[in-house]
Design an enzyme around this catalytic site. Structure first.
Site, PDB file in Angstrom:
ATOM      1  N   HIS A 374       0.802  -1.226   0.000  1.00 42.30           N
ATOM      2  CA  HIS A 374       0.000   0.000   0.000  1.00 42.30           C
ATOM      3  C   HIS A 374       0.828   1.265   0.000  1.00 42.30           C
ATOM      4  CE1 HIS A 374      -3.930  -1.902   0.931  1.00 42.30           C
ATOM      5  NE2 HIS A 374      -3.172  -2.802   1.521  1.00 42.30           N
ATOM      6  N   THR A 658      -8.812   6.351  -1.929  1.00 46.14           N
ATOM      7  CA  THR A 658     -10.147   5.773  -2.089  1.00 46.14           C
ATOM      8  C   THR A 658     -11.198   6.851  -1.818  1.00 46.14           C
ATOM      9  OG1 THR A 658      -9.940   4.942   0.174  1.00 46.14           O
ATOM     10  CG2 THR A 658      -9.607   3.358  -1.611  1.00 46.14           C
TER      11      THR A 658
HETATM   12  C1  26Q Z   1       3.738   0.662  10.158  1.00 47.54           C
HETATM   13  C2  26Q Z   1       4.678   0.416  11.158  1.00 47.54           C
HETATM   14  C3  26Q Z   1       4.534   0.953  12.417  1.00 47.54           C
HETATM   15  C4  26Q Z   1       3.424   1.741  12.692  1.00 47.54           C
HETATM   16  C5  26Q Z   1       2.475   1.980  11.695  1.00 47.54           C
HETATM   17  C6  26Q Z   1       2.653   1.450  10.437  1.00 47.54           C
HETATM   18  C7  26Q Z   1       1.658   1.730   9.391  1.00 47.54           C
HETATM   19  C8  26Q Z   1       0.305   1.754   9.698  1.00 47.54           C
HETATM   20  C9  26Q Z   1      -0.629   2.052   8.735  1.00 47.54           C
HETATM   21  C10 26Q Z   1       2.026   1.976   8.074  1.00 47.54           C
HETATM   22  C11 26Q Z   1       1.082   2.268   7.128  1.00 47.54           C
HETATM   23  C12 26Q Z   1      -0.248   2.309   7.430  1.00 47.54           C
HETATM   24  C13 26Q Z   1      -1.308   2.656   6.480  1.00 47.54           C
HETATM   25  C14 26Q Z   1      -1.131   2.920   5.202  1.00 47.54           C
HETATM   26  C15 26Q Z   1      -2.240   3.331   4.338  1.00 47.54           C
HETATM   27  O1  26Q Z   1      -3.345   3.607   4.794  1.00 47.54           O
HETATM   28  N1  26Q Z   1      -2.022   3.388   3.023  1.00 47.54           N
HETATM   29  C16 26Q Z   1      -3.083   3.795   2.095  1.00 47.54           C
HETATM   30  O2  26Q Z   1      -3.723   2.621   1.627  1.00 47.54           O
HETATM   31  C17 26Q Z   1      -4.859   2.952   0.846  1.00 47.54           C
HETATM   32  C18 26Q Z   1      -5.545   1.646   0.489  1.00 47.54           C
HETATM   33  O3  26Q Z   1      -4.783   0.941  -0.449  1.00 47.54           O
HETATM   34  C19 26Q Z   1      -4.461   3.751  -0.368  1.00 47.54           C
HETATM   35  O4  26Q Z   1      -5.628   4.135  -1.062  1.00 47.54           O
HETATM   36  C20 26Q Z   1      -3.662   4.991   0.037  1.00 47.54           C
HETATM   37  O5  26Q Z   1      -3.175   5.638  -1.119  1.00 47.54           O
HETATM   38  C21 26Q Z   1      -2.510   4.589   0.945  1.00 47.54           C
HETATM   39  O6  26Q Z   1      -1.863   5.749   1.437  1.00 47.54           O
END
Ligand code: 26Q
Length: 812
Positions: A374, A658
């Site tokens: 993602h 989204t």
């Molecule tokens: C990782 C390690 C430690 C703490 C937190 C995290 C962590 C938590 C959540 C890393 C990333 C996320 C979330 C990422 C996210 O929401 N990405 C989004 O995903 C959507 C669905 O595919 C996309 O539409 C977005 O573009 C993207 O930013």
């Protein structure tokens, strides 16, 4: 093959597909009111004369819930009977929002519930709004998981979501003097009627300790263990035809109480193990990007992944199959790398508990596993310090080492590098398919993060462009528009969104377009009323509602939007007798508590709001509104009321988005960059119905190589330079110089290229101002957006995963 599978429900039901007829017949509102009163008394122990609104809400929910249980059992029975392949969607986050309306609408009970409540002297809509959001996620990734669950049920694909039952979901956001303040969220403070505790479904999860090798056999002796206990929430598909399960794990101590300590008189110390174990499911990490490398996070990841795998293996074995056939019956999808320990954990269970060789275990695990990426942001790619990983998961460390030795010999891939375990690479090598979430993102994944792995495994990366559930994001959230759509083309669009193309025939019809405009206007009035009641804000419903809602992040460039707002305000001041197009700029979103720059951006937006909203010269033309605590339920109110959707990320940074889909589906035009799914949205709705601006992903790369590009861009734009000067002079901070960090960032490096994109964005916005003054033409474009967005249904996305990754079938 093993013995014939048995249905765990025994022989009580008459044949596998028997559906009790009366169940799917809707009750009369009188009968439903009786059921509600029964629950109020018998389940909640409340006298109707003394019941609070919360009691009524719970009683109504229970009466709705009663009608979920049988189709839920039927779906489980049908899966056993047809020996269907099950999909397991592993995700650290499920950003669900409220369930009450979702379930009620899916079961076709809304009118009945409304009438029943009215007969009991209660207002249905008011009660619905009392349910707290289930906010077990940060943003896009968690909300996508919730949309996927909805679509899996609607398509009748046997599936389980697996995750953590956080005691505290995403923090609540407040503003104090414009500054974000966080407080703990307590969604379980009231009884959660949608979940069923399953005390019998529990697993002991180990941490630390050491591994004994007896010949080829490994025995892990963990130093600590906690119990994972299941809580099941039914996930109801459209018209209640299929119901899947979301199984969330809570953490418990394996011994409740240190009796010895208690007897010594150490009453606090006696409950310490309990408190420690429970921290594993206490709180959601509130970060949507940064890899913090914290031991608790790693433990949470292992906790829910291990419980989920052991649970699905238990279910598989209960059907009597041979372990070698696992991949014929089970598909496991990893929502980013957060559950990537599923790879080594499955290998461990297959080797240590089922006697497979390392090679056979790897092959079998890989055939079961798929991995969705993602993000391309380097700071969001999980890596764990080798020592920490080995200390907490010694057996898994050995497995990852073994994998590392194998793949590095085969093609040079380093799973462990510079003293870190790389979870993205681990997920990649252990999955048979790796997917990106939009066409552009999947191409960039091949060129950037997984460049070398893509060359070693050229068929592995595929694309599955994200989607959104039309049930929540059009049918439920926008009754005004969905009523018009159903009147015009019937109601099959709800489960077959591409039928919206039929609307296009009606767009030249003035009557239809007037009704489309009336629906939009009604939604704007409704939002204005709600914000007035909530915050005392007064929005002009005749102004353009220009909306940017998403997590606050530099790459999403809320900063670009607010700088443009200031520039527009300046122009209005310079020509106060001109005929300006009135706008309401709405912002919504939370900053990670530790993300200082994002918090400064919030403060700046609130500073601009305070200045602009009280300016008598511009007040009728420009408003800036930033309601506190944006969440799923607020999105459901904002999105139907939007005229303009801001999707302005630095090209190459937003994997998909989204919210962009939700807004366009609801008849907002997009102003956006060529990023993520914007590219595909523009292709679908037509370039003439989309406002494009900005550098492309390739140009962004090239631009960063230019020396001092930010300074050059500022010097070349008097308009931007004036805005930055005002911020520096304290125009938006009562005269003090509060935004030095933001200004320093912009002048010195501006990594996300706000400055070079500023003039193009400003010009595009002025074109938008002009176009909005032709309401017929604007509404025509808005209606074209709605009619051409059907492809972005998450039903289409899930059908793609089922076909290309899971090999799973609908049982409907
Ligand atoms: C990782 C390690 C430690 C703490 C937190 C995290 C962590 C938590 C959540 C890393 C990333 C996320 C979330 C990422 C996210 O929401 N990405 C989004 O995903 C959507 C669905 O595919 C996309 O539409 C977005 O573009 C993207 O930013």
């Amino acid at each position: 093959m093993g013995k014939t599978p048995t249905c765990p429900f025994g022989r009580i039901h008459r044949g596998p597909f028997h559906v009790p007829k009366d169940l799917f017949q809707l009750p009369t509102s009188e009968l439903f009111a009786d059921a509600i009163q029964r629950h109020l008394k018998a389940s909640l122990g409340k006298d109707p004369d003394h019941a609070t609104r919360h009691d009524w809400r719970l009683a109504m929910s229970m009466a709705v819930r009663d009608r979920v249980v049988d189709p839920w059992f039927e779906s489980t029975r049908a899966t056993y009977a047809k020996q269907g392949k099950r999909v397991y969607y592993l995700s650290m986050e499920f950003l669900i929002g409220r369930l009450i309306e979702d379930v009620t609408l899916n079961l076709g009970l809304e009118d009945i519930a409304r009438e029943a409540m009215a007969s009991l002297g209660q207002d249905y809509a008011e009660l619905v709004a009392l349910e707290p959001d289930a906010a077990l996620g940060n943003g896009g990734l968690g909300r996508l998981a919730a949309c996927f669950l909805d679509s899996l049920s609607t398509l009748g694909i046997p599936a389980y979501g697996y995750g953590i039952r956080y005691e505290h979901g995403l923090f609540e956001q407040h503003f104090r003097d414009g500054v974000q303040i966080e407080s703990a969220e307590t969604w379980l403070g009231q009884r959660n009627v949608w979940e069923f505790e399953r005390p019998e479904a529990r697993y002991e999860i180990g941490f630390g300790g050491h591994v004994d090798y007896k010949g080829a056999r490994a025995v892990w002796h963990p130093a600590d263990t906690v119990i994972a206990k299941a809580h099941d929430t039914p996930v109801v598909g459209w018209q209640g035809k299929w119901v899947n399960t979301l199984r969330l794990w809570s953490a418990l101590p394996n011994r409740n109480f240190d009796l010895e300590a208690f007897n010594r008189g150490d009453y606090i110390g006696a409950s310490a193990p309990e408190a420690l174990a429970r921290t594993l499911s206490r709180v959601l990490y509130p970060d949507d990007t940064t890899d913090e490398g914290k031991a608790l996070r790693l433990k949470q990841e292992y906790f829910f992944t291990s419980a989920s795998l052991r649970d699905l293996l238990r279910r598989f074995k209960s059907e009597g199959y041979e372990i070698a056939t696992l991949a014929d019956h089970v598909a496991i999808q990893l929502n980013d790398t957060h559950p990537a320990l599923a790879g080594p954990e499955l290998i461990r269970l297959l080797e240590d508990e089922h006697g497979l060789t390392f090679d056979a275990a790897i092959d079998l695990a890989q055939t079961c596993l798929g991995y969705t990426n993602h993000t391309l942001l380097p700071e969001a790619l999980e890596r764990w310090p080798e020592g920490m990983f080995q200390g907490i998961l010694p057996r898994h460390y050995d497995i990852v080492r073994g994998l590392h030795d194998r793949v590095s010999a085969e093609n040079g891939t380093q799973l462990i590098e510079h003293g870190e375990v790389k979870m993205g690479d681990l997920a990649f090598v252990l999955a048979h398919k790796v997917n990106g979430v939009s066409a552009l993102h999947s191409d960039l994944v091949k060129e950037t993060v997984f460049h070398d792995l893509h060359r070693a495994y050229p068929d592995r990366i595929i694309n599955q462009t994200n989607g959104i559930t039309p049930r929540r994001w059009l049918y439920s959230a926008n009754p005004a528009l969905s009523g018009l759509i159903t009147e015009t083309i019937g109601n099959e669009w709800v489960a077959d969104l591409e039928q919206l193309t039929q609307l296009e025939l009606h767009i030249p019809d003035a009557g239809f377009l007037d009704q489309f405009a009336a629906a939009k206007r009604a939604n704007k009035v409704r939002l204005a009323q709600w914000l007035k009641d909530r915050d005392g804000a007064r929005l002009n419903p005749d102004a353009m509602f220009d909306i940017q809602i998403k997590r606050i992040h530099e790459y999403k460039r809320q900063l670009l939007n607010i700088l443009e707002t200031i520039a527009l305000w300046n122009d209005m001041h310079d020509a106060p007798s001109a005929d300006w197009t009135p706008r309401v700029k709405l912002f919504g979103g939370k900053a990670a508590p530790g993300y200082a720059m994002a918090k400064s951006i919030i403060e700046l937006i609130n500073g601009v709001a305070a200045k602009v909203n009280t300016d008598p010269v511009t007040r009728d033309w420009l408003q800036v509104v930033f309601p506190e605590n944006y969440n799923v339920s607020m999105a459901e109110r904002l999105i139907p009321a939007a005229d303009l959707s801001e999707q302005i990320s630095t090209a190459g940074k937003e994997a998909s988005g989204t919210g962009n889909m939700k807004l366009s589906l609801n008849g907002a035009l997009t102003v956006g960059t060529l990023d993520g799914a914007n590219v595909e949205i523009r292709e679908q709705v037509g370039a003439e119905n989309f406002y494009l601006f900005g550098l492309t992903a390739a140009e962004v790369q090239a631009h960063r190589a230019e020396p001092d590009y930010a300074r050059a861009a500022i010097e070349a734009s008097p308009r931007l330079k004036r805005v930055l000067g005002q911020i520096a002079n304290g125009v938006f901070s009562d005269g003090d110089n509060r935004f030095g960090d933001v200004l320093g960032m912009l002048w010195d490096h501006d990594y996300f290229l706000v400055t070079p994109d500023f003039d193009g964005y400003f010009e595009t916005q002025r074109q938008i101002d002009k176009d909005y003054r032709d309401p017929k033409e604007w509404m025509r474009k808005a209606a074209l957006n709605t009619s051409r967005m059907g492809w972005f249904s998450s039903d289409r996305t899930i059908a793609g995963y089922a076909r290309d990754i899971w090999g799973a079938k609908s049982l409907l």
